[in-house]
Structure formats: structure tokens, C-alpha cells
Design an enzyme around this catalytic site. Structure first.
Site, PDB file in Angstrom:
ATOM      1  N   HIS A 261     -12.342   4.731  10.189  1.00 23.54           N
ATOM      2  CA  HIS A 261     -11.690   3.532   9.647  1.00 23.54           C
ATOM      3  C   HIS A 261     -12.230   3.200   8.258  1.00 23.54           C
ATOM      4  O   HIS A 261     -12.648   2.081   7.973  1.00 23.54           O
ATOM      5  CB  HIS A 261     -11.896   2.336  10.595  1.00 23.54           C
ATOM      6  CG  HIS A 261     -10.790   1.341  10.525  1.00 23.54           C
ATOM      7  ND1 HIS A 261     -10.222   0.765  11.638  1.00 23.54           N
ATOM      8  CD2 HIS A 261     -10.125   0.807   9.463  1.00 23.54           C
ATOM      9  CE1 HIS A 261      -9.279  -0.086  11.280  1.00 23.54           C
ATOM     10  NE2 HIS A 261      -9.197  -0.080   9.959  1.00 23.54           N
TER      11      HIS A 261
ATOM     12  N   ILE B 179       0.830  -1.203   0.000  1.00 21.48           N
ATOM     13  CA  ILE B 179       0.000   0.000   0.000  1.00 21.48           C
ATOM     14  C   ILE B 179       0.864   1.252   0.000  1.00 21.48           C
ATOM     15  O   ILE B 179       0.573   2.228  -0.702  1.00 21.48           O
ATOM     16  CB  ILE B 179      -0.972  -0.010   1.190  1.00 21.48           C
ATOM     17  CG1 ILE B 179      -1.994  -1.141   1.021  1.00 21.48           C
ATOM     18  CG2 ILE B 179      -1.687   1.333   1.318  1.00 21.48           C
ATOM     19  CD1 ILE B 179      -2.957  -1.294   2.188  1.00 21.48           C
TER      20      ILE B 179
ATOM     21  N   ALA C  40      -3.274   3.348   9.047  1.00 19.53           N
ATOM     22  CA  ALA C  40      -2.752   1.990   9.235  1.00 19.53           C
ATOM     23  C   ALA C  40      -3.490   1.299  10.370  1.00 19.53           C
ATOM     24  O   ALA C  40      -4.424   0.528  10.138  1.00 19.53           O
ATOM     25  CB  ALA C  40      -1.251   2.040   9.495  1.00 19.53           C
ATOM     26  N   ARG C  41      -3.094   1.576  11.609  1.00 22.53           N
ATOM     27  CA  ARG C  41      -3.709   0.961  12.774  1.00 22.53           C
ATOM     28  C   ARG C  41      -3.708   1.938  13.939  1.00 22.53           C
ATOM     29  O   ARG C  41      -2.739   2.662  14.163  1.00 22.53           O
ATOM     30  CB  ARG C  41      -2.966  -0.322  13.185  1.00 22.53           C
ATOM     31  CG  ARG C  41      -3.350  -1.534  12.356  1.00 22.53           C
ATOM     32  CD  ARG C  41      -4.783  -1.966  12.626  1.00 22.53           C
ATOM     33  NE  ARG C  41      -5.235  -3.049  11.779  1.00 22.53           N
ATOM     34  CZ  ARG C  41      -5.842  -2.910  10.620  1.00 22.53           C
ATOM     35  NH1 ARG C  41      -6.042  -1.698  10.118  1.00 22.53           N
ATOM     36  NH2 ARG C  41      -6.256  -3.961   9.941  1.00 22.53           N
TER      37      ARG C  41
ATOM     38  N   GLU D 298     -12.033   2.053  19.044  1.00 26.02           N
ATOM     39  CA  GLU D 298     -13.009   2.307  17.988  1.00 26.02           C
ATOM     40  C   GLU D 298     -14.339   1.645  18.340  1.00 26.02           C
ATOM     41  O   GLU D 298     -14.350   0.458  18.663  1.00 26.02           O
ATOM     42  CB  GLU D 298     -12.490   1.764  16.648  1.00 26.02           C
ATOM     43  CG  GLU D 298     -11.198   2.411  16.185  1.00 26.02           C
ATOM     44  CD  GLU D 298     -10.683   1.857  14.854  1.00 26.02           C
ATOM     45  OE1 GLU D 298     -11.388   1.033  14.241  1.00 26.02           O
ATOM     46  OE2 GLU D 298      -9.577   2.259  14.432  1.00 26.02           O
TER      47      GLU D 298
END
Length: 312
Positions: free
Chosen positions: A281, A152, A232-233, A262
Site C-alpha cells: 500500500h 489520479i 486503488a483499494r 492488510e
């Protein structure tokens, strides 16, 4: 009949395709109802999830027939890989399905935050005309720093180079002589990348090594006026430290798509922070990528069940 449980949203065409062969339970409420999820997987041969469903020891114990976990995306931090391996459960992420979507998201954030012209609707409707205050900067000629240089990130680099940006990257897991570095300046440390990048985009998984990788010290190493993007995270960025950096005007802006918790909890440190864009997200989810990932995941699960000798 072979049973597949789908606990999060998936392209309906791919679901309908699976329903022609299998008994499919498609219920997006399951991700928020753990007891119902555990009940649903008791006789399941496969489960399809996104990033919120926890495929852990408890779920695996409740699903003795499970053969496959289809991941609608690539992140695996919600899946206990060791436990899956111990139970003989194949985990199948949808590699390559959302690269374009994430790359476009990152570049959109860079263009918006560097230009600084897209937060003016309310002042203008109130009669203001803040032209001088909103003179921003071009992306062309600026330096994009990519932390992690997987598929990515490379998609992002290719598009950034087409916009006449300079691209630098740091990835200690990619060999220095790897052909993927072509056209990109390789950095040997995160610190050196942060020192030169006008925009920093994160492309690493969440691990013990990367948790709070971008903390107060890292933010202080970034150039004054730089921007930060995390698609990403959650957990890679220390949200409290980022909020402070933005409030103190040490950064020009940030775009976050992922968070430590989240959905966001009440009283989040990110509330009321200036020059901050938050999205739920969604960086890797477009109509096109959702269709690609859903079909890839359906095919992956179908293949695992076929090789396992599970009949429809």
C-alpha cells in the site's frame, strides 16, 4: 489545550508544525493497539489517520470532543462518514496530494510487466542467459484502460499519452460531454474496455458496487497477455480469481498495492503466484507526496478547529 491524535505515519516536519500550536500525540503504534487508541482520543479534538485506522461508531463514542478527522490520503472506506456527520465531525481527505506518485507507480508497473525483463537476476547469477525468454513488449502503441476516471486516473492518462500510449477509460459517474475526456477514448461499459486494453489500471473506491468488480468473469474478458494493476483499494480484485488467472497464464502479469486484508494473512492465495508484484500500500507514498499530504492534512485540521472556535 487543544489535542490532536496522529495514529499513523506522517511527515515529521508537518507534525512539528502542529506541535507549535497544539497538544499532539504522535504514535504510529496506536493503529495496531485499539484499546490505547480509544484511550488516547477520549479528550481529542482531532485525529489524523491513513487507511488502517478505523474511525467508526466505537471510536466516535470514545471521543465526544472530536471535531475533525484528517485523512492522509483520499480513500474513505475506513471512516464511517454517516456516523461522523451525525456527530458533527468534519472529515478532510488530502485531495490531489498523491496523484503524481500513484500515476508514476502505475506506469512503472506497465513498463516492467510489459517488458518482462526484470525477473532475471537469480537465473543470471546461476549462470543462465535467458535472452529469448525475456523478450517483452513496448508500452508505446499499447492501450491503457483506466477503470474510473477521477483526478489520479487523469494524471495517469496524461503521462501515458506522453509515452505514446492509447488511453481508454470507463467511468459511469462522469458525464459523456465532460471536458476531462479530451484525448481519451470513453467506453460505456467495463466489458468493452477490458476487451481492448493491454493494461488495465483500477481507480475506483471500494463500495458494494465495486467489490470484486474484477472477478473471474472480468478476468476472462481481458485480452490474453494483458496486465492488471490495482493501486486503488483492496477488495476490488478477487484475489483468488486473479491467482488462478496468473497460474493458468491467462494474464501476462499483475501489480497489486492493495489487498482485501492488510497486512497479508498467512496462506494468502497470492503466495507463489507467477508474474505477480506485490507492494505494501505504497503507491501514493513517496517522500514528496508524504510531505505534501501531511502539510495539506495539517492545514485542513487546523482550519476545521479554527472554524469550530477551538482555541490552541
Amino acid at each position: 489545550m487543544t489535542k490532536i491524535v496522529i495514529s499513523e505515519f506522517m511527515d515529521e516536519a508537518a507534525v512539528e508544525n502542529l506541535q507549535t500550536q497544539f497538544d499532539v500525540i504522535f504514535d504510529t503504534n496506536l493503529v495496531d493497539n485499539r484499546s490505547s487508541l480509544l484511550e488516547a482520543v477520549v479528550d481529542a479534538d482531532a485525529i489524523i489517520v491513513r487507511n488502517r485506522t478505523q474511525v467508526d461508531v466505537e471510536l466516535l463514542a470514545a471521543a465526544p470532543r472530536l471535531k475533525a478527522v484528517g485523512r492522509l490520503g483520499v480513500g474513505l472506506d475506513n471512516i464511517d462518514l454517516k456516523a461522523c456527520d451525525a456527530q458533527g465531525v468534519a472529515v478532510k481527505p488530502a485531495h490531489g496530494g498523491n496523484g503524481s506518485s500513484v500515476a508514476e507507480y502505475v506506469l512503472t508497473g506497465i513498463l516492467m510487466l510489459r517488458r518482462n525483463a526484470y525477473f532475471s537476476s537469480q537465473p543470471m547469477l546461476a549462470g543462465e542467459w535467458p535472452r529469448q525468454a525475456l523478450i517483452g513488449r513496448e508500452a508505446s502503441g499499447s492501450t491503457l484502460g483506466l477503470v474510473g476516471f477521477g483526478a489520479i486516473a487523469r494524471e495517469t492518462a496524461r503521462r501515458a499519452l506522453a509515452l505514446d500510449m492509447k488511453v481508454v477509460a470507463f467511468d459511469p459517474h462522469l458525464a459523456a460531454d465532460a471536458p476531462e475526456w479530451a484525448g481519451v477514448e470513453r467506453h460505456e461499459s467495463l466489458d468493452s474496455l477490458l476487451a481492448v486494453a493491454d493494461s488495465v489500471s483500477l481507480h475506483v473506491p471500494l463500495t458494494d458496487e465495486t467489490r470484486h468488480l474484477i472477478d473471474d468473469a472480468a478476468l476472462n474478458r481481458m485480452k490474453p497477455g494483458a496486465i492488471l494493476i490495482n493501486a486503488a483499494r483492496g477488495g476490488i480484485v478477487d484475489e483468488v480469481a486473479l491467482a488462478a488467472a496468473l497460474r493458468e497464464d491467462r494474464l501476462a502479469g499483475a501489480l497489486l498495492d492493495v489487498f482485501e486484508q492488510e497486512p497479508l494473512p498467512g496462506g494468502s492465495a497470492l503466495g507463489g503466484v507467477p508474474n505477480l508484484i506485490l507492494t505494501p500500500h505504497i503507491a501514493g507514498v513517496t517522500e514528496e507526496s508524504n510531505a505534501r499530504i501531511s502539510q495539506m492534512t495539517a492545514d485542513n485540521v487546523r482550519d476545521v478547529l479554527a472554524h469550530a472556535g477551538v482555541s490552541a
